[in-house]
Design an enzyme around this catalytic site. Structure first.
Site, mmCIF file in Angstrom:
data_model
loop_
_atom_site.group_PDB
_atom_site.id
_atom_site.type_symbol
_atom_site.label_atom_id
_atom_site.label_comp_id
_atom_site.label_asym_id
_atom_site.label_seq_id
_atom_site.Cartn_x
_atom_site.Cartn_y
_atom_site.Cartn_z
ATOM 1 N N ASN A 1 -92.495 43.725 -2.333
ATOM 2 C CA ASN A 1 -91.598 44.856 -2.118
ATOM 3 C C ASN A 1 -92.234 45.802 -1.106
ATOM 4 O O ASN A 1 -93.435 46.061 -1.170
ATOM 5 C CB ASN A 1 -91.353 45.591 -3.439
ATOM 6 N N HIS B 1 -100.207 49.544 -2.597
ATOM 7 C CA HIS B 1 -101.291 48.633 -2.207
ATOM 8 C C HIS B 1 -100.644 47.259 -2.191
ATOM 9 O O HIS B 1 -100.141 46.805 -3.228
ATOM 10 C CB HIS B 1 -102.446 48.717 -3.224
ATOM 11 N N HIS C 1 -99.099 43.890 -2.563
ATOM 12 C CA HIS C 1 -99.221 42.915 -3.652
ATOM 13 C C HIS C 1 -98.056 41.940 -3.582
ATOM 14 O O HIS C 1 -96.952 42.301 -3.181
ATOM 15 C CB HIS C 1 -99.257 43.608 -5.023
ATOM 16 N N CYS D 1 -106.784 49.475 -5.994
ATOM 17 C CA CYS D 1 -108.196 49.538 -5.576
ATOM 18 C C CYS D 1 -109.088 49.748 -6.798
ATOM 19 O O CYS D 1 -110.175 49.160 -6.886
ATOM 20 C CB CYS D 1 -108.414 50.646 -4.551
ATOM 21 N N HIS E 1 -95.805 39.473 -5.908
ATOM 22 C CA HIS E 1 -95.412 39.067 -7.249
ATOM 23 C C HIS E 1 -95.251 37.546 -7.238
ATOM 24 O O HIS E 1 -94.547 37.008 -6.378
ATOM 25 C CB HIS E 1 -94.061 39.682 -7.623
ATOM 26 N N GLY F 1 -88.203 49.009 -2.987
ATOM 27 C CA GLY F 1 -88.547 49.271 -4.390
ATOM 28 C C GLY F 1 -90.032 49.192 -4.676
ATOM 29 O O GLY F 1 -90.445 48.911 -5.800
HETATM 30 P P1 5GP Z 1 -93.850 47.128 -7.095
HETATM 31 O O1 5GP Z 1 -92.663 47.760 -7.746
HETATM 32 O O2 5GP Z 1 -94.737 48.144 -6.426
HETATM 33 O O3 5GP Z 1 -93.517 45.965 -6.227
HETATM 34 O O4 5GP Z 1 -94.669 46.471 -8.275
HETATM 35 C C1 5GP Z 1 -95.702 47.105 -8.958
HETATM 36 C C2 5GP Z 1 -96.010 46.250 -10.164
HETATM 37 O O5 5GP Z 1 -97.263 46.657 -10.678
HETATM 38 C C3 5GP Z 1 -94.988 46.386 -11.295
HETATM 39 O O6 5GP Z 1 -94.442 45.102 -11.579
HETATM 40 C C4 5GP Z 1 -95.800 46.962 -12.452
HETATM 41 O O7 5GP Z 1 -95.418 46.430 -13.706
HETATM 42 C C5 5GP Z 1 -97.219 46.588 -12.081
HETATM 43 N N1 5GP Z 1 -98.235 47.521 -12.553
HETATM 44 C C6 5GP Z 1 -98.199 48.877 -12.443
HETATM 45 N N2 5GP Z 1 -99.327 49.414 -12.952
HETATM 46 C C7 5GP Z 1 -100.091 48.373 -13.392
HETATM 47 C C8 5GP Z 1 -101.382 48.298 -14.019
HETATM 48 O O8 5GP Z 1 -102.070 49.290 -14.276
HETATM 49 N N3 5GP Z 1 -101.829 47.055 -14.343
HETATM 50 C C9 5GP Z 1 -101.120 45.927 -14.063
HETATM 51 N N4 5GP Z 1 -101.653 44.761 -14.415
HETATM 52 N N5 5GP Z 1 -99.899 45.959 -13.465
HETATM 53 C C10 5GP Z 1 -99.398 47.165 -13.132
HETATM 54 ZN ZN ZN Z 2 -105.575 50.287 -2.754
#
Ligand code: 5GP
Ligand code: ZN
Length: 118
Positions: A82, A93, A95, A5, A97, A88
């Protein structure tokens, strides 16, 4: 306010790939492939569990346009979301990939024996 956010509000900088009224895409800070983009709805949903089909319809078009624009549509790519602890998920929030730019590996999803899981 959650991390993504804050990225939506531009309180935290990000390397933006695409943006419209409802969605934002930016480069992952810790890329796991030559292309590693995160596509998010601007509205906060904790995960895929909570998102509406209407928002997912917009997300589909948004991701389809990005992969065309960056020219990985034909070479191929992977879209992953994820969910929760076993999925994982680190950032709570929703997202997606978008991974591509090279042949991606497939496998080793768990330390458990996959045959014993279901
Ligand atoms: P998750 O593990 O929740 O599916 O993926 C979170 C992703 O967010 C990870 O791949 C991590 O590298 C990325 N990430 C975490 N913090 C930040 C940030 O501050 N900026 C950006 N651009 N990516 C982030
Ligand atoms: Zn959020």
């Amino acid at each position: 306010m959650c991390l993504f956010c804050k990225i939506v509000e531009k309180e935290i900088p990000s390397n933006i790939v695409a943006e419209n009224e409802n969605f934002l895409a930016f480069h992952d800070i810790n890329p796991k492939a030559p292309v590693h983009i995160l596509a998010i709805p601007k509205q906060h949903f904790e995960s895929f569990n909570d998102v509406t089909p209407e928002v997912m319809a917009g997300m589909t078009s948004f991701i389809q346009q990005i992969v065309k624009d960056i020219n990985i549509e034909k070479s191929g790519y992977r879209v992953i979301t994820n969910i929760g602890e076993n999925g994982g998920q680190e950032v709570k929030h929703l997202h997606f990939h978008i991974l591509g730019g090279a042949k991606l590996k497939w496998g080793h999803f768990s330390d458990s024996d996959p045959k014993g899981m279901f």
